[in-house]
Design an enzyme around this catalytic site. Structure first.
Site, mmCIF file in Angstrom:
data_model
loop_
_atom_site.group_PDB
_atom_site.id
_atom_site.type_symbol
_atom_site.label_atom_id
_atom_site.label_comp_id
_atom_site.label_asym_id
_atom_site.label_seq_id
_atom_site.Cartn_x
_atom_site.Cartn_y
_atom_site.Cartn_z
ATOM 1 N N ASP A 1 -7.184 11.566 5.894
ATOM 2 C CA ASP A 1 -6.337 10.655 5.292
ATOM 3 C C ASP A 1 -4.675 11.159 5.653
ATOM 4 O O ASP A 1 -4.044 11.952 4.917
ATOM 5 C CB ASP A 1 -6.786 9.903 4.294
ATOM 6 C CG ASP A 1 -6.516 8.440 4.249
ATOM 7 O OD1 ASP A 1 -6.738 7.740 4.833
ATOM 8 O OD2 ASP A 1 -5.456 8.324 3.826
ATOM 9 N N GLU B 1 -5.607 11.643 11.109
ATOM 10 C CA GLU B 1 -5.061 10.340 10.873
ATOM 11 C C GLU B 1 -3.968 10.235 10.622
ATOM 12 O O GLU B 1 -3.355 11.031 10.143
ATOM 13 C CB GLU B 1 -5.550 9.312 10.098
ATOM 14 C CG GLU B 1 -5.441 8.075 9.930
ATOM 15 C CD GLU B 1 -4.810 6.807 9.062
ATOM 16 O OE1 GLU B 1 -5.069 6.385 8.901
ATOM 17 O OE2 GLU B 1 -4.705 7.228 7.556
HETATM 18 C C1 GLC Z 1 -5.028 5.192 5.336
HETATM 19 C C2 GLC Z 1 -6.552 4.992 5.260
HETATM 20 C C3 GLC Z 1 -6.116 3.327 4.864
HETATM 21 C C4 GLC Z 1 -5.308 3.660 2.766
HETATM 22 C C5 GLC Z 1 -4.173 4.595 3.596
HETATM 23 C C6 GLC Z 1 -3.567 5.128 1.934
HETATM 24 O O1 GLC Z 1 -4.406 4.584 6.194
HETATM 25 O O2 GLC Z 1 -6.951 4.812 6.708
HETATM 26 O O3 GLC Z 1 -7.118 2.917 4.787
HETATM 27 O O4 GLC Z 1 -5.131 2.510 2.581
HETATM 28 O O5 GLC Z 1 -4.066 5.544 4.407
HETATM 29 O O6 GLC Z 1 -4.526 6.079 2.248
#
Ligand code: GLC
Length: 539
Positions: A202, A270
């Site tokens: 994440d 991500e």
């Molecule tokens: C990432 C996740 C999202 C979340 C954010 C904070 O972007 O995909 O859903 O709100 O991280 O953890």
């Protein structure tokens, strides 16, 4: 020709949002046992791995992205036994399991943070980022939360601010603390020992920040050159994300993941750096490719749907991905509007073709294979903190997180709880657009996805072949070739409202549109996969 490639390069990843896939215990929220019950569907569909969004104990302030224990299962989703059963049954079916790992922040209810905030002398104080107020009592610097407001919250009891790049319920972990780092790397080992095949990391590029906590400068040219749409976009995030020190950390993470045992695992990062593909690609790990296996590529989410726009994006990705590394493409996830709504029904079918035929690992988001649209969530059912905060209906992310539609039984087969008891409403046409009905209709979106996934499985060229853009006879037709050895296919898509003449068309192996196919004409918004005659080796 063989493909000596790891599974995550040849396979297709399917994102399951556990709250919305299948509810096995009738509480209106999906769970791990529910996912297990639906594994045969994933096999039938033809994907290779499932990625589960967080199911860890959590107050659910950000729907599980606020983790209160990295090594357990929230009772809402089941327990560790349910997780083990899910992994075992997935593996029995040849499916891999990827879990979410949230290293940037924990929940403020995590025992680590509870201890850390207890006193300035706490043994875990340095596990989070604490700072004294500025002389006038304001936050230590100008950093902002991605969810709005300052990135700092004052803890009255100890008189210091703590950093949170997202909600105040999501304090940022301090990766500069060796003890925190070891504790977090242990959480990877915990899940690997339970057999997981990889991690989706994440907000991977947020983990380390400028140690001097310098102010971010103003952003002179927010993405797209338009005026900043939020105070967050009005800053250049040079000090609070994508810090160069993150690379050394991911080398360590990679060593832990690769070195655990002989299982072949993947890490997906991500990483949103839409204006800096070079910095995005740097997370592969440069020439040594020893960081994240695949930084997730979100470029297609914002691509301009013209021949030039698509060609340019794919060329940029092909050029940015280092030699020996492997590209990937994302067209939807739990943070975005639904693909079918964003692109509209005509383009959504082409999007399926594009995603499943480009060179790179595709990630599918549950429900996109049915063309589930954005759901207008009534104000009293808004759940996403982003939506609640904005107070503007439709601004949150609920609309793309609604329950999967399986059949025409109560609550679309998602739950035994009637629709009004579901955590989010079903999409409006679930009675018509669900797995059972679409699987019987050879022209449905689901049948298209399944055919594409089947073809990908059959054709080495589609899985791992080289990509070469082709110049066609029409400026509305995006065409490219995929080739591996003697296996060669051509993908063509008409991005216009008029029929497009195409030259020397071989009979298509697949068309995205039902009905009769003409060899020398693509219908408006039709896409095809062709097998050029003779499977020739020459260009
Ligand atoms: C990432 C996740 C999202 C979340 C954010 C904070 O972007 O995909 O859903 O709100 O991280 O953890």
């Amino acid at each position: 020709m063989t493909e000596p490639r790891p599974w995550w390069q040849t396979g297709v990843i399917y994102q399951v949002y556990p709250r919305s896939f299948q509810d096995s215990d009738g509480d209106g929220v999906g769970d791990l046992e529910g996912v297990r019950q639906r594994l045969d569907y994933l096999v039938w569909l033809g994907v290779d791995a499932l990625w589960l969004s967080p199911f860890y104990p959590s107050p659910q302030a950000d729907f599980g992205y606020d983790v209160a224990d990295y090594c357990d299962v929230d009772p809402l989703f089941g327990d560790l036994d349910a997780f083990d059963r899910l992994v075992a049954d997935a593996h029995d079916r040849g499916l891999r399991v990827i879990v979410d790992w949230v290293p940037n922040h924990s929940s403020d209810r995590h025992p680590w943070f509870v201890e850390s905030r207890r006193s300035r002398d706490s043994s875990k104080r340095e596990w989070y980022v604490w700072r004294d107020p500025a002389p006038d009592g304001s936050p230590p610097n100008n950093w902002l939360s991605a969810f709005g407001g300052p990135a700092w919250t004052l803890d009255e009891a100890t008189g210091q601010y703590y950093l949170h790049s997202f909600l105040k319920e999501q304090p940022d972990l301090n990766w500069r603390s060796p003890r925190l780092k070891e504790a977090m790397l242990d959480t990877l080992r915990f899940w690997m020992a339970r057999g997981v095949d990889g991690f989706r990391i994440d907000v991977a590029h947020h983990v380390l920040k400028d140690p001097g906590l310098r102010d971010n400068p103003p952003n002179p040219a927010p993405s797209g050159g338009h005026k900043p749409t939020s105070p967050y976009d009005a800053q250049l995030h040079v000090h609070d994300k994508d810090h160069p020190d993150a690379h050394a950390l991911y080398r360590e993470v990679r060593a832990v993941v690769d070195g655990f045992d002989s299982r072949e695992r993947v890490t997906l990062g991500e990483i949103h750096l839409p204006d800096a593909l070079d910095r995005w690609a740097a997370y592969y790990g440069g020439e040594t490719l020893d960081e994240i296996h695949m930084p997730l590529n979100f470029g297609l989410l914002n691509v301009e749907w013209t021949v030039e726009g698509l060609r340019r994006h794919v060329a940029a990705v092909e050029a940015a991905v280092p030699d020996g590394a492997w590209p990937n493409y994302v067209l939807g996830n739990h943070d975005e509007r639904r693909l079918a709504t964003r692109l509209g029904p005509k383009r959504a079918r082409l999007a399926a073709l594009l995603l499943l035929t480009l060179r790179g690992t595709p990630t599918l988001y549950y429900g996109d294979e049915l063309g589930i649209p954005d759901v207008a969530v009534p104000a009293d059912r808004v759940r996403d903190p982003m939506g609640v905060r904005s107070g503007v209906p439709g601004l949150g992310r609920d609309s793309g997180r609604t329950p999967m539609a399986w059949d025409t039984s109560l609550s679309a087969g998602f739950s035994t709880e009637p629709p009004k008891g579901l955590w989010l409403p079903l999409h409006r046409h679930w009675g018509r657009e669900n797995v059972a009905s679409q699987s019987k209709d050879e022209n449905s979106m689901l049948s298209l996805y399944r055919a594409l996934l089947g073809l990908r499985r059959e054709r080495p060229a589609l899985r791992t072949g080289a990509y070469r853009p082709l110049t066609g006879s029409s400026d509305k037709v995006f065409s490219f070739e995929r080739r591996l050895g003697s296996d060669r296919v051509v993908v063509s898509m008409n991005l216009g409202d008029e029929p497009a003449i195409v030259s020397s068309q071989a009979p298509p192996v697949l068309s995205t549109l039902p009905g009769p196919v003409s060899r020398d004409q693509l219908r408006p918004w039709e896409g095809r996969i062709l097998e050029p005659a003779g499977r020739t080796l020459s260009a």
